[in-house]
Design a protein around this motif. Structure first.
Motif, mmCIF file in Angstrom:
data_model
loop_
_atom_site.group_PDB
_atom_site.id
_atom_site.type_symbol
_atom_site.label_atom_id
_atom_site.label_comp_id
_atom_site.label_asym_id
_atom_site.label_seq_id
_atom_site.Cartn_x
_atom_site.Cartn_y
_atom_site.Cartn_z
ATOM 1 N N GLU A 113 0.805 -1.226 0.000
ATOM 2 C CA GLU A 113 0.000 0.000 0.000
ATOM 3 C C GLU A 113 0.837 1.275 0.000
ATOM 4 O OE1 GLU A 113 0.160 -2.058 3.961
ATOM 5 O OE2 GLU A 113 -0.557 -2.640 1.993
ATOM 6 N N ALA A 114 2.116 1.182 0.351
ATOM 7 C CA ALA A 114 3.005 2.350 0.318
ATOM 8 C C ALA A 114 3.782 2.432 -0.996
ATOM 9 C CB ALA A 114 3.981 2.293 1.499
ATOM 10 N N GLY A 115 3.615 1.432 -1.839
ATOM 11 C CA GLY A 115 4.333 1.406 -3.108
ATOM 12 C C GLY A 115 5.675 0.714 -3.030
ATOM 13 N N ASP A 116 5.988 0.100 -1.888
ATOM 14 C CA ASP A 116 7.260 -0.600 -1.706
ATOM 15 C C ASP A 116 7.154 -2.032 -2.224
ATOM 16 O OD1 ASP A 116 8.414 1.616 -0.423
ATOM 17 O OD2 ASP A 116 7.563 0.997 1.512
ATOM 18 N N ALA A 117 8.257 -2.538 -2.778
ATOM 19 C CA ALA A 117 8.287 -3.919 -3.253
ATOM 20 C C ALA A 117 8.062 -4.859 -2.080
ATOM 21 C CB ALA A 117 9.623 -4.217 -3.918
ATOM 22 N N VAL A 118 7.268 -5.893 -2.325
ATOM 23 C CA VAL A 118 6.962 -6.871 -1.292
ATOM 24 C C VAL A 118 6.895 -8.248 -1.937
ATOM 25 C CG1 VAL A 118 4.450 -6.558 -1.494
ATOM 26 C CG2 VAL A 118 5.389 -7.422 0.621
ATOM 27 N N GLU A 119 7.327 -9.252 -1.191
ATOM 28 C CA GLU A 119 7.179 -10.632 -1.639
ATOM 29 C C GLU A 119 7.088 -11.515 -0.414
ATOM 30 O OE1 GLU A 119 11.580 -12.292 -2.577
ATOM 31 O OE2 GLU A 119 10.757 -10.908 -4.072
ATOM 32 N N GLY A 120 6.508 -12.674 -0.600
ATOM 33 C CA GLY A 120 6.363 -13.585 0.511
ATOM 34 C C GLY A 120 5.697 -14.870 0.078
ATOM 35 N N GLU A 121 5.420 -15.714 1.048
ATOM 36 C CA GLU A 121 4.758 -16.987 0.813
ATOM 37 C C GLU A 121 3.439 -16.975 1.565
ATOM 38 O OE1 GLU A 121 5.552 -21.659 1.811
ATOM 39 O OE2 GLU A 121 7.283 -20.451 1.171
ATOM 40 N N ALA A 122 2.428 -17.572 0.960
ATOM 41 C CA ALA A 122 1.119 -17.671 1.611
ATOM 42 C C ALA A 122 0.613 -19.098 1.467
ATOM 43 C CB ALA A 122 0.133 -16.690 0.988
ATOM 44 N N GLU A 123 -0.173 -19.518 2.459
ATOM 45 C CA GLU A 123 -0.807 -20.832 2.400
ATOM 46 C C GLU A 123 -2.177 -20.732 3.062
ATOM 47 O OE1 GLU A 123 1.618 -23.696 4.416
ATOM 48 O OE2 GLU A 123 1.686 -22.551 6.263
ATOM 49 N N GLY A 124 -2.955 -21.773 2.923
ATOM 50 C CA GLY A 124 -4.272 -21.792 3.553
ATOM 51 C C GLY A 124 -5.183 -20.698 3.016
ATOM 52 N N MET A 125 -5.917 -20.066 3.938
ATOM 53 C CA MET A 125 -6.906 -19.064 3.547
ATOM 54 C C MET A 125 -6.268 -17.874 2.838
ATOM 55 S SD MET A 125 -10.016 -18.246 3.187
ATOM 56 C CE MET A 125 -10.963 -19.347 4.208
#
Length: 177
Positions: A113-125
């Motif tokens: 939401e601030a325009g910064d690069a983001v990455e990650g892993e998600a699982e489940g819901m």
């Protein structure tokens, strides 16, 4: 902030591929994200994509615990062959729910939401919500992903039939005991 009008199934904005966001730091985009978060919370949703509020741009918001997060120009990479089937609803398809197969885990990247690069892993819901919202960005609604339409119906009917099924199972167990 403002509550935005939600497009319902049948509106053409929900069936087209959304355009990339040119500048995630643009004040209009930040205002849109804030308004989408407020709209999602007001409608008791778990996620909301920009096309659902008549804005054909590649961004969505979702609930992350008590926090509303945004992902601008998202890219998802599905991890492994593991798939989970789960019930989904949609603010653009009010009153209905369906059982939808989705990848169990994924990697995501984009801008926050601030325009910064983001990455990650998600699982489940969280993985399910992200896939559902990115589908909106690609012009896909969850019924298009369903493989068994006997698992699709109105919320009230599904709740009633699941209550009846649970009662029948309990009665059968009591008879066999």
């Amino acid at each position: 902030m403002a509550i935005l009008k939600i497009a319902r199934m049948g509106h053409p904005v929900l069936l087209r591929r959304a355009d990339p966001v040119p500048d995630a730091r643009d004040p209009d985009i930040r205002r849109l994200i804030a308004d989408m978060g407020e709209t999602m919370l007001d409608a008791a949703g778990l996620g909301l994509a920009a096309p659902q509020v008549h804005v054909p741009l590649r961004l969505f918001v979702w609930r992350d615990g008590d926090r509303v997060r945004a992902l601008v120009n998202p890219a998802l990479t599905l991890l492994g062959p593991a798939e989970a089937t789960g019930w989904e609803g949609c603010l653009s398809i009010p009153g209905l729910r369906g059982n939808v197969p989705r990848a169990a885990r994924l990697l995501f990247r984009g801008q926050d939401e601030a325009g910064d690069a983001v990455e990650g892993e998600a699982e489940g819901m969280a993985a399910r919500v992200m896939q559902h919202e990115v589908d909106h960005l690609d012009g896909v609604l969850y019924p298009m992903r369903m493989t068994d339409f006997t698992q699709f119906g109105f919320n009230e009917e599904l709740a009633r039939s699941s209550t009846a099924a649970a009662a029948a199972i309990t009665a059968a167990r009591e008879r066999s005991a």
